[in-house]
Design a protein around this motif. Structure first.
Motif, PDB file in Angstrom:
ATOM      1  N   GLU A 220       0.816  -1.217   0.000  1.00  0.00           N
ATOM      2  CA  GLU A 220       0.000   0.000   0.000  1.00  0.00           C
ATOM      3  C   GLU A 220       0.851   1.271   0.000  1.00  0.00           C
ATOM      4  N   SER A 221       2.124   1.154   0.367  1.00  0.00           N
ATOM      5  CA  SER A 221       3.012   2.317   0.397  1.00  0.00           C
ATOM      6  C   SER A 221       3.721   2.543  -0.941  1.00  0.00           C
ATOM      7  N   LEU A 222       3.659   1.556  -1.823  1.00  0.00           N
ATOM      8  CA  LEU A 222       4.334   1.659  -3.112  1.00  0.00           C
ATOM      9  C   LEU A 222       3.398   2.264  -4.152  1.00  0.00           C
ATOM     10  N   SER A 224       1.097   2.918  -7.424  1.00  0.00           N
ATOM     11  CA  SER A 224       0.197   1.980  -8.107  1.00  0.00           C
ATOM     12  C   SER A 224       0.785   1.464  -9.413  1.00  0.00           C
ATOM     13  N   TYR A 225       1.573   2.290 -10.116  1.00  0.00           N
ATOM     14  CA  TYR A 225       2.141   1.813 -11.387  1.00  0.00           C
ATOM     15  C   TYR A 225       3.092   0.647 -11.154  1.00  0.00           C
ATOM     16  N   LEU A 226       3.682   0.594  -9.953  1.00  0.00           N
ATOM     17  CA  LEU A 226       4.616  -0.476  -9.639  1.00  0.00           C
ATOM     18  C   LEU A 226       3.873  -1.746  -9.219  1.00  0.00           C
ATOM     19  N   THR A 227       2.799  -1.584  -8.442  1.00  0.00           N
ATOM     20  CA  THR A 227       2.082  -2.755  -7.937  1.00  0.00           C
ATOM     21  C   THR A 227       1.060  -3.295  -8.925  1.00  0.00           C
ATOM     22  N   SER A 228       0.641  -2.472  -9.914  1.00  0.00           N
ATOM     23  CA  SER A 228      -0.421  -2.918 -10.820  1.00  0.00           C
ATOM     24  C   SER A 228       0.019  -4.081 -11.703  1.00  0.00           C
ATOM     25  N   HIS A 229       1.329  -4.169 -11.959  1.00  0.00           N
ATOM     26  CA  HIS A 229       1.827  -5.262 -12.796  1.00  0.00           C
ATOM     27  C   HIS A 229       1.920  -6.576 -12.021  1.00  0.00           C
ATOM     28  N   PHE A 230       1.734  -6.468 -10.727  1.00  0.00           N
ATOM     29  CA  PHE A 230       2.045  -7.572  -9.824  1.00  0.00           C
ATOM     30  C   PHE A 230       0.975  -8.655  -9.856  1.00  0.00           C
ATOM     31  N   GLU A 231       1.304  -9.818 -10.294  1.00  0.00           N
ATOM     32  CA  GLU A 231       0.345 -10.905 -10.406  1.00  0.00           C
ATOM     33  C   GLU A 231       0.307 -11.736  -9.128  1.00  0.00           C
ATOM     34  N   ASN A 232      -0.758 -12.443  -8.950  1.00  0.00           N
ATOM     35  CA  ASN A 232      -1.002 -13.233  -7.742  1.00  0.00           C
ATOM     36  C   ASN A 232       0.181 -14.123  -7.358  1.00  0.00           C
ATOM     37  N   GLU A 233       0.649 -14.913  -8.303  1.00  0.00           N
ATOM     38  CA  GLU A 233       1.681 -15.884  -7.964  1.00  0.00           C
ATOM     39  C   GLU A 233       3.028 -15.256  -7.635  1.00  0.00           C
ATOM     40  N   MET A 259      -5.373  -7.634  -1.077  1.00  0.00           N
ATOM     41  CA  MET A 259      -4.494  -6.546  -1.484  1.00  0.00           C
ATOM     42  C   MET A 259      -4.165  -6.639  -2.969  1.00  0.00           C
ATOM     43  N   TRP A 260      -3.922  -7.844  -3.452  1.00  0.00           N
ATOM     44  CA  TRP A 260      -3.632  -8.048  -4.871  1.00  0.00           C
ATOM     45  C   TRP A 260      -4.813  -7.616  -5.732  1.00  0.00           C
ATOM     46  N   ALA A 261      -6.021  -8.017  -5.341  1.00  0.00           N
ATOM     47  CA  ALA A 261      -7.212  -7.671  -6.112  1.00  0.00           C
ATOM     48  C   ALA A 261      -7.433  -6.157  -6.145  1.00  0.00           C
ATOM     49  N   LEU A 262      -7.260  -5.506  -5.005  1.00  0.00           N
ATOM     50  CA  LEU A 262      -7.455  -4.053  -4.937  1.00  0.00           C
ATOM     51  C   LEU A 262      -6.369  -3.310  -5.719  1.00  0.00           C
ATOM     52  N   ASN A 263      -5.127  -3.788  -5.630  1.00  0.00           N
ATOM     53  CA  ASN A 263      -4.043  -3.135  -6.359  1.00  0.00           C
ATOM     54  C   ASN A 263      -4.183  -3.287  -7.858  1.00  0.00           C
ATOM     55  N   SER A 264      -4.699  -4.414  -8.301  1.00  0.00           N
ATOM     56  CA  SER A 264      -4.786  -4.671  -9.732  1.00  0.00           C
ATOM     57  C   SER A 264      -6.021  -4.054 -10.374  1.00  0.00           C
ATOM     58  N   THR A 265      -7.063  -3.753  -9.581  1.00  0.00           N
ATOM     59  CA  THR A 265      -8.294  -3.201 -10.148  1.00  0.00           C
ATOM     60  C   THR A 265      -8.521  -1.743  -9.786  1.00  0.00           C
ATOM     61  N   LYS A 266      -8.046  -1.322  -8.600  1.00  0.00           N
ATOM     62  CA  LYS A 266      -8.283   0.027  -8.081  1.00  0.00           C
ATOM     63  C   LYS A 266      -9.780   0.347  -7.990  1.00  0.00           C
ATOM     64  N   ASN A 267     -10.592  -0.698  -7.800  1.00  0.00           N
ATOM     65  CA  ASN A 267     -12.042  -0.508  -7.749  1.00  0.00           C
ATOM     66  C   ASN A 267     -12.643  -1.575  -6.845  1.00  0.00           C
ATOM     67  N   MET A 268     -13.515  -1.150  -5.917  1.00  0.00           N
ATOM     68  CA  MET A 268     -14.097  -2.063  -4.922  1.00  0.00           C
ATOM     69  C   MET A 268     -14.929  -3.163  -5.578  1.00  0.00           C
ATOM     70  N   SER A 269     -15.805  -2.779  -6.490  1.00  0.00           N
ATOM     71  CA  SER A 269     -16.699  -3.752  -7.132  1.00  0.00           C
ATOM     72  C   SER A 269     -15.912  -4.730  -7.998  1.00  0.00           C
ATOM     73  N   LYS A 292      -9.357  -0.840   5.549  1.00  0.00           N
ATOM     74  CA  LYS A 292     -10.525  -0.031   5.183  1.00  0.00           C
ATOM     75  C   LYS A 292     -10.132   1.327   4.609  1.00  0.00           C
ATOM     76  N   ASP A 293      -8.962   1.869   5.039  1.00  0.00           N
ATOM     77  CA  ASP A 293      -8.586   3.198   4.590  1.00  0.00           C
ATOM     78  C   ASP A 293      -7.813   3.167   3.296  1.00  0.00           C
ATOM     79  N   ARG A 294      -7.738   1.991   2.642  1.00  0.00           N
ATOM     80  CA  ARG A 294      -7.062   1.878   1.359  1.00  0.00           C
ATOM     81  C   ARG A 294      -7.794   2.661   0.282  1.00  0.00           C
ATOM     82  N   LYS A 295      -7.067   3.078  -0.738  1.00  0.00           N
ATOM     83  CA  LYS A 295      -7.708   3.653  -1.910  1.00  0.00           C
ATOM     84  C   LYS A 295      -8.380   2.543  -2.673  1.00  0.00           C
TER      85      LYS A 295
END
Length: 296
Positions: A220-222, A224-233, A259-269, A292-295
């Protein structure tokens, strides 16, 4: 040795740091180290910037001034991005290196200098020579010894030690206590190609202190462009040698998936859909794991 050294490598890979180390461990260490970005000097000012000028030599020359060579006399002159030096200046530089003397602009007085030259570039210098953009004789004069600095993506073993160095350095500077990086953050940094090299890594680590949620720097401190490429495995790393119970390990694994799902989508739904749970269930788990306070 007083050999001229040329450091080849991409931008941000630490070429000036290497140049400073060469100076620091040389017999010239007690003399000046002068760094010059050759690509940032306007063409019509190149000669006066390098060799100085006397009062009245040109419009704006209201007093005698020293150039880079005289300022660095006895020490090291670092020519950064030397591949961007104008051809006309290359001719003048070659003469100074051969004769070890020059005339300030507007003066007949000869000045003698003793300067060790270290240069750096991200250019393919052999190609620049072949295309006529850089003098071959100057290239061989500057590159009596070549050092190749590879991009950070080719030095994976250096990423975490460098990140730890920058973390400790910045933590001490701003007086913020921090205990290191989470396993997810480490894996994320190792999985990224770092096109901006060491400079980009340094900026990311310093920027991470603006969004610290715990004692460790996590995903969460890194940025988003860095974490968005990050895949589950790539980051589902569980330490089987610690004292966590099975329940704690399962919860930790679930937290990382969220965290992976939120970082890769940036959307709750979209994150809920990715995890195949309802939005209400995801909201509950965010509260449970203190996210809860995540973007989102």
């Amino acid at each position: 040795s007083d050999l001229s050294v040329m450091i080849l490598g991409p931008s941000g890979s630490g070429k000036e740091v290497i140049a400073q180390m060469i100076h620091r461990y040389s017999d010239r260490r007690d003399k000046p180290f002068v760094a010059v970005n050759c690509g940032s000097i306007p063409n019509d000012l190149q000669a006066s910037e390098f060799f100085g000028a006397v009062k009245g030599a040109f419009t704006g020359a209201v007093a005698d001034r020293k150039g880079y060579f005289e300022t660095a006399n006895g020490g090291t002159l670092f020519l950064d991005e030397v591949g961007n030096m104008p051809y006309s200046m290359q001719i003048l530089l070659l003469r100074v290196l051969q004769e070890k003397e020059f005339n300030p602009v507007g003066s007949d007085k000869v000045k003698h200098i003793d300067v060790r030259i270290v240069s750096a570039t991200n250019e393919d210098m052999e190609k620049a020579v072949q295309e006529g953009r850089f003098r071959e004789d100057l290239y061989y004069r500057l590159a009596e010894l070549e050092i190749v600095q590879p991009p950070l993506k080719d030095c994976k073993d250096d990423i975490l030690p460098l990140a730890e160095f920058f973390r400790k350095e910045h933590s001490g500077r701003i007086r913020v206590k921090n205990e290191g990086f989470t396993e997810e953050a480490k894996a994320c940094m190792l999985g990224y190609d770092w096109p901006g090299n060491v400079r980009e890594l340094k900026n990311v680590i310093e920027g991470s202190f603006n969004i610290i949620r715990s004692r460790e720097i996590g995903l969460e401190s890194l940025p988003s462009y860095l974490t968005s490429h990050f895949e589950n495995e790539k980051f589902m790393v569980i330490n089987y040698d610690d004292d966590q119970s099975l329940t704690e390990k399962v919860e930790e694994y679930e937290r990382r998936l969220i965290m992976w799902a939120l970082n890769s989508t940036k959307n709750m739904s979209l994150a809920a859909d990715k995890l195949k749970i309802s939005k209400q269930a995801l909201n509950y788990k965010l509260l449970k794991y203190g996210l809860k306070d995540r973007k989102r």
